[in-house]
Write a protein that holds these residues in place. Structure first.
Motif, PDB file in Angstrom:
ATOM      1  N   LYS A   1      25.949 -75.101  88.870  1.00 52.50           N
ATOM      2  CA  LYS A   1      25.045 -75.542  89.697  1.00 52.50           C
ATOM      3  C   LYS A   1      24.306 -76.593  89.157  1.00 52.50           C
ATOM      4  CE  LYS A   1      24.076 -71.084  91.946  1.00 52.50           C
ATOM      5  NZ  LYS A   1      23.053 -70.142  92.031  1.00 52.50           N
ATOM      6  N   TYR A   2      23.890 -76.698  87.782  1.00 55.11           N
ATOM      7  CA  TYR A   2      23.172 -77.921  87.125  1.00 55.11           C
ATOM      8  C   TYR A   2      24.048 -79.094  87.156  1.00 55.11           C
ATOM      9  CZ  TYR A   2      19.101 -76.001  85.393  1.00 55.11           C
ATOM     10  OH  TYR A   2      17.786 -75.333  85.164  1.00 55.11           O
ATOM     11  N   VAL A   3      25.549 -78.917  87.193  1.00 50.63           N
ATOM     12  CA  VAL A   3      26.669 -80.023  86.898  1.00 50.63           C
ATOM     13  C   VAL A   3      26.571 -80.425  88.424  1.00 50.63           C
ATOM     14  CG1 VAL A   3      29.072 -80.362  86.860  1.00 50.63           C
ATOM     15  CG2 VAL A   3      27.658 -79.202  85.103  1.00 50.63           C
ATOM     16  N   LEU A   4      26.479 -79.808  89.430  1.00 48.44           N
ATOM     17  CA  LEU A   4      26.564 -80.127  90.692  1.00 48.44           C
ATOM     18  C   LEU A   4      25.460 -81.027  91.335  1.00 48.44           C
ATOM     19  CD1 LEU A   4      28.576 -77.577  92.385  1.00 48.44           C
ATOM     20  CD2 LEU A   4      29.459 -79.721  91.808  1.00 48.44           C
ATOM     21  N   ALA A   5      24.282 -80.390  90.838  1.00 46.92           N
ATOM     22  CA  ALA A   5      22.854 -80.828  91.338  1.00 46.92           C
ATOM     23  C   ALA A   5      22.358 -81.960  90.727  1.00 46.92           C
ATOM     24  CB  ALA A   5      21.935 -79.714  91.321  1.00 46.92           C
TER      25      ALA A   5
ATOM     26  N   ALA B   1      16.266 -78.149  88.316  1.00 48.39           N
ATOM     27  CA  ALA B   1      15.793 -76.877  88.114  1.00 48.39           C
ATOM     28  C   ALA B   1      15.404 -76.229  89.352  1.00 48.39           C
ATOM     29  CB  ALA B   1      15.091 -76.850  86.839  1.00 48.39           C
ATOM     30  N   GLY B   2      14.673 -76.751  90.080  1.00 50.30           N
ATOM     31  CA  GLY B   2      13.998 -75.972  91.284  1.00 50.30           C
ATOM     32  C   GLY B   2      15.407 -75.924  92.332  1.00 50.30           C
ATOM     33  N   PHE B   3      16.123 -76.786  92.535  1.00 50.33           N
ATOM     34  CA  PHE B   3      17.348 -76.556  93.291  1.00 50.33           C
ATOM     35  C   PHE B   3      18.296 -75.318  92.983  1.00 50.33           C
ATOM     36  CE2 PHE B   3      17.455 -81.044  94.971  1.00 50.33           C
ATOM     37  CZ  PHE B   3      16.708 -80.674  96.273  1.00 50.33           C
ATOM     38  N   VAL B   4      18.301 -75.439  91.571  1.00 55.17           N
ATOM     39  CA  VAL B   4      19.282 -74.099  90.758  1.00 55.17           C
ATOM     40  C   VAL B   4      18.799 -72.853  90.956  1.00 55.17           C
ATOM     41  CG1 VAL B   4      20.448 -73.382  88.766  1.00 55.17           C
ATOM     42  CG2 VAL B   4      20.465 -75.869  89.434  1.00 55.17           C
ATOM     43  N   HIS B   5      17.598 -72.971  90.748  1.00 53.83           N
ATOM     44  CA  HIS B   5      16.836 -71.470  90.474  1.00 53.83           C
ATOM     45  C   HIS B   5      16.074 -70.996  91.703  1.00 53.83           C
ATOM     46  CE1 HIS B   5      18.050 -71.233  86.166  1.00 53.83           C
ATOM     47  NE2 HIS B   5      17.503 -72.535  86.242  1.00 53.83           N
ATOM     48  N   LEU B   6      15.943 -71.911  92.635  1.00 52.25           N
ATOM     49  CA  LEU B   6      15.059 -71.434  93.819  1.00 52.25           C
ATOM     50  C   LEU B   6      15.829 -71.422  94.949  1.00 52.25           C
ATOM     51  CD1 LEU B   6      11.534 -73.261  93.047  1.00 52.25           C
ATOM     52  CD2 LEU B   6      12.294 -71.050  92.563  1.00 52.25           C
ATOM     53  N   LEU B   7      16.852 -72.279  95.007  1.00 56.63           N
ATOM     54  CA  LEU B   7      17.696 -72.225  96.383  1.00 56.63           C
ATOM     55  C   LEU B   7      18.764 -71.144  96.228  1.00 56.63           C
ATOM     56  CD1 LEU B   7      17.812 -75.801  97.329  1.00 56.63           C
ATOM     57  CD2 LEU B   7      16.243 -74.120  98.279  1.00 56.63           C
TER      58      LEU B   7
END
Length: 181
Positions: free
Chosen positions: A128-132, A175-181
């Motif tokens: 997810k980090y690699v994509l976001a 980090a917000g996108f990865v962990h909250l979505l």
């Protein structure tokens, strides 16, 4: 008609006519072959280029500019990252979209397929980090570039401050996108 307006023996008319006739010289046009002129020019340019490279080889000069002679600065690394993320997204997004259009099933079926693989959560989070991150970084740094287009933030101190801000904000948003979505 001109002589009539100035009179037959006008000194102004006589001096202007003499001045014009002295400036108007016959033009001799010679036509050269286009190919002969071009090949002569190419021969001269090729000879100069060979002399240049022979001199550089003889003096053992490196190709310049090359990346080994520059110290990596924050500004150059951010510029490199901005270009790399832009190129990566310009290639990846259309490829993934075309692939998804060509594959059977819909997007949710592929999400279920990934869930059924029971991958380690660390691997999924890293993916997810690699994509976001490229999307977040490129978007936020693009806003910084728009500010530069309006001539805002060009001094060195502001450039470094905005660079650190862009990196921190891109990591936070990712980090917000990865962990909250």
């Amino acid at each position: 008609m001109i002589r009539a307006s100035f009179g037959k023996g006008s000194a102004l008319l006589t001096s202007n006519a003499a001045l014009l006739s002295s400036r108007l010289q016959p033009v001799v046009v010679t036509q050269l072959s286009h190919t002969s002129t071009r090949s002569q020019t190419e021969d001269i340019a090729y000879k100069e280029m060979e002399e240049f490279w022979d001199k550089n080889r003889r003096l053992n000069r490196p190709l310049s500019p090359h990346l080994r002679i520059y110290n990596p600065e924050l500004t150059s690394m951010l510029s490199l990252c901005h270009r790399a993320t832009g190129i990566a997204m310009a290639v990846t997004v259309p490829f993934v979209a075309a692939t998804l259009l060509g594959l059977p099933g819909d997007f949710s079926s592929y999400i279920e397929y990934i869930k059924d693989l029971h991958l380690n959560p660390a691997i999924l989070t890293a993916a997810k980090y690699v994509l976001a991150f490229p999307i977040c970084y490129h978007y936020i740094n693009g806003i910084r570039h728009l500010a530069w287009d309006w001539a805002i933030g060009f001094d060195l101190k502001t450039t470094y401050q905005s660079g650190y801000f862009v990196m921190a904000l891109a990591l936070l948003v990712t980090a917000g996108f990865v962990h909250l979505l």
